[in-house]
Design a protein around this motif. Structure first.
Motif, PDB file in Angstrom:
ATOM      1  N   VAL A  57       0.831  -1.205   0.000  1.00 26.73           N
ATOM      2  CA  VAL A  57       0.000   0.000   0.000  1.00 26.73           C
ATOM      3  C   VAL A  57       0.864   1.252   0.000  1.00 26.73           C
ATOM      4  O   VAL A  57       1.982   1.269   0.516  1.00 26.73           O
ATOM      5  N   GLY A  81      -5.155   8.261  -3.121  1.00 25.94           N
ATOM      6  CA  GLY A  81      -6.605   8.195  -3.092  1.00 25.94           C
ATOM      7  C   GLY A  81      -7.224   8.971  -1.947  1.00 25.94           C
ATOM      8  O   GLY A  81      -6.635   9.895  -1.397  1.00 25.94           O
ATOM      9  N   CYS A 118      -9.739   8.803   1.731  1.00 26.70           N
ATOM     10  CA  CYS A 118     -10.339   8.055   2.830  1.00 26.70           C
ATOM     11  C   CYS A 118     -10.924   9.046   3.819  1.00 26.70           C
ATOM     12  O   CYS A 118     -10.189   9.801   4.461  1.00 26.70           O
ATOM     13  N   ALA A 155      -4.880   8.182   3.511  1.00 29.98           N
ATOM     14  CA  ALA A 155      -5.420   7.118   2.655  1.00 29.98           C
ATOM     15  C   ALA A 155      -4.276   6.247   2.163  1.00 29.98           C
ATOM     16  O   ALA A 155      -3.307   6.736   1.595  1.00 29.98           O
ATOM     17  N   ASN A 187      -3.739   2.951  -0.266  1.00 26.24           N
ATOM     18  CA  ASN A 187      -4.347   2.047  -1.235  1.00 26.24           C
ATOM     19  C   ASN A 187      -3.281   1.262  -1.990  1.00 26.24           C
ATOM     20  O   ASN A 187      -2.097   1.632  -1.994  1.00 26.24           O
ATOM     21  N   GLU A 200      -3.926  -4.065  -7.769  1.00 25.63           N
ATOM     22  CA  GLU A 200      -5.381  -4.182  -7.658  1.00 25.63           C
ATOM     23  C   GLU A 200      -5.958  -4.920  -8.866  1.00 25.63           C
ATOM     24  O   GLU A 200      -6.862  -5.752  -8.727  1.00 25.63           O
ATOM     25  N   ILE A 238     -15.296   0.061  -1.163  1.00 27.77           N
ATOM     26  CA  ILE A 238     -14.932   1.426  -1.560  1.00 27.77           C
ATOM     27  C   ILE A 238     -15.577   2.458  -0.637  1.00 27.77           C
ATOM     28  O   ILE A 238     -14.960   3.434  -0.246  1.00 27.77           O
ATOM     29  N   CYS A 287     -10.311   3.880   2.298  1.00 32.19           N
ATOM     30  CA  CYS A 287      -9.103   3.366   1.654  1.00 32.19           C
ATOM     31  C   CYS A 287      -9.005   1.860   1.925  1.00 32.19           C
ATOM     32  O   CYS A 287      -9.607   1.340   2.863  1.00 32.19           O
ATOM     33  N   GLN A 288      -8.237   1.173   1.122  1.00 36.12           N
ATOM     34  CA  GLN A 288      -8.178  -0.292   1.220  1.00 36.12           C
ATOM     35  C   GLN A 288      -7.513  -0.766   2.508  1.00 36.12           C
ATOM     36  O   GLN A 288      -7.893  -1.805   3.063  1.00 36.12           O
TER      37      GLN A 288
END
Length: 364
Positions: free
Chosen positions: A100, A104, A106, A112, A114, A120, A136, A167-168
């Motif tokens: 990561v 992005g 968040c 954030a 990602n 991805e 998401i 965020c992921q």
């Protein structure tokens, strides 16, 4: 291109964010046997090595009988977070989090983090397309009871929109949010939120040892945790006293309460000598007088007990007063009343001194 930064820097934020990160740290201790202190910094931050995500025992954590989080299909908290067909690929997602990078948006975390686009894309091809789309936005999969409701979930939002981007990294960390919460006898769950992860970890560890205290309110439990912290450590609390230290209580009905103590009260309780006196006395009535700022009542109580102690014979009215207001056996004993009175009067003096002092001092 794989990100070359080796650590993730996390700062305290709102309660859901903090509980999620602290919960993940506790899971590292429970499952992988990691030393949490390695990640906690004195300034309140956390530094996580990215390689930690490749060391996680994913199956043991989330899919076996003794799992720390139930996240598949109709899981009680994280309902439909993951579908059964996505279990195998989920391990790839977790391991990929070592890559990561700050990118992005968040709305629920300070930064954030990602995955790079190329990673991805690889995960989508391996069966995680719907999962990645599902995480998401903040929605019911992250907490079945709270969901996207602004009324039930006021502190989790930084704006007034129903949809908030996630965020992921946080979409993974959030499935650990329930771990630091402590279950009370009435089935409510409580967690101490603070502006420092290190302080949070210590306070919640102390809180867990206090939950069996009878007749203790949330405010009492928060105060006793601060008192125990002040006695057992030699850390400067004043830095945090000016910020918000609160108990987050989730009721069985799903309603959330936030119980905090004023700055001045935290400043008083975090004084080592005051904390030691309160602990030694060990009575909720005295603690509540300090919490509520009723110092006049405190000194009147001390003098009343002192007068009773000096009588050659304690009458029925005085005995009833002692029995009805003090619950510790040693505080009810006639031979200990003078000592109890002196402790209360000394506590009053120390509290007055603390209030009048404007210095930012170490607890001593």
């Amino acid at each position: 291109m794989v990100n070359t930064e080796k650590q993730i820097e996390l700062y305290p934020g709102h309660w859901l964010y903090n509980a999620s990160i602290l919960g993940f740290l506790l899971s590292l201790k429970m499952v992988e046997g990691k030393d949490i202190d390695e990640y906690l910094l004195k300034d309140g931050r956390i530094l996580l090595p990215k390689k930690i995500f490749t060391e996680l025992e994913v199956s043991k954590r989330y899919f076996e009988d003794a799992k720390i989080s139930s996240i598949v299909a109709k899981a009680p908290i994280y309902r439909n977070y993951l579908q059964s067909s996505e279990k195998e690929a989920f391990t790839l997602f977790v391991n990929s989090l070592e890559n990561v990078e700050k990118s992005g948006q968040c709305n629920l975390s300070n930064e954030a983090y990602n995955l790079p686009i190329e990673i991805e894309k690889q995960l989508r091809k391996k069966g995680l397309e719907k999962f990645l789309d599902r995480i998401i936005d903040f929605n019911m999969v992250f907490h079945a009871d709270l969901g996207p409701s602004l009324d039930m979930f006021p502190n989790a939002y930084w704006n007034n929109r129903q949809s908030n981007k996630i965020c992921q990294l946080f979409a993974f960390l959030i499935i650990h949010q329930h771990i630091p919460f402590i279950t009370m006898s009435d089935k409510s769950k409580i967690f101490i939120n603070a502006p420092s992860f290190s302080l949070m970890y210590k306070l919640n560890t102390l809180l867990e040892k206090l939950i069996d205290k009878e007749n203790a309110s949330y405010k009492n439990l928060l105060a006793m945790s601060v008192i125990d912290f002040s006695i057992k450590t030699n850390v400067m609390m004043n830095t945090w006293a000016g910020m918000n230290i609160e108990i987050v209580a989730i009721q069985k009905s799903g309603v959330i309460e936030f119980i905090s103590l004023p700055y001045e009260t935290i400043r008083i309780l975090s004084n080592k000598r005051i904390a030691e006196h309160l602990s030694s006395i060990g009575e909720f009535m005295v603690l509540n007088m300090v919490i509520d700022g009723r110092l006049k009542d405190l000194i009147e109580l001390g003098y009343r007990i002192l007068k009773i102690a000096m009588k050659p014979t304690i009458g029925k009215e005085d005995r009833n007063f002692i029995e009805n207001n003090f619950f510790r056996y040693e505080n009810r004993e006639n031979r200990n009343l003078k000592e109890l009175a002196n402790k209360i009067l000394k506590l009053y003096a120390l509290t007055e001194e603390r209030i009048n002092s404007k210095q930012n001092e170490y607890i001593n």
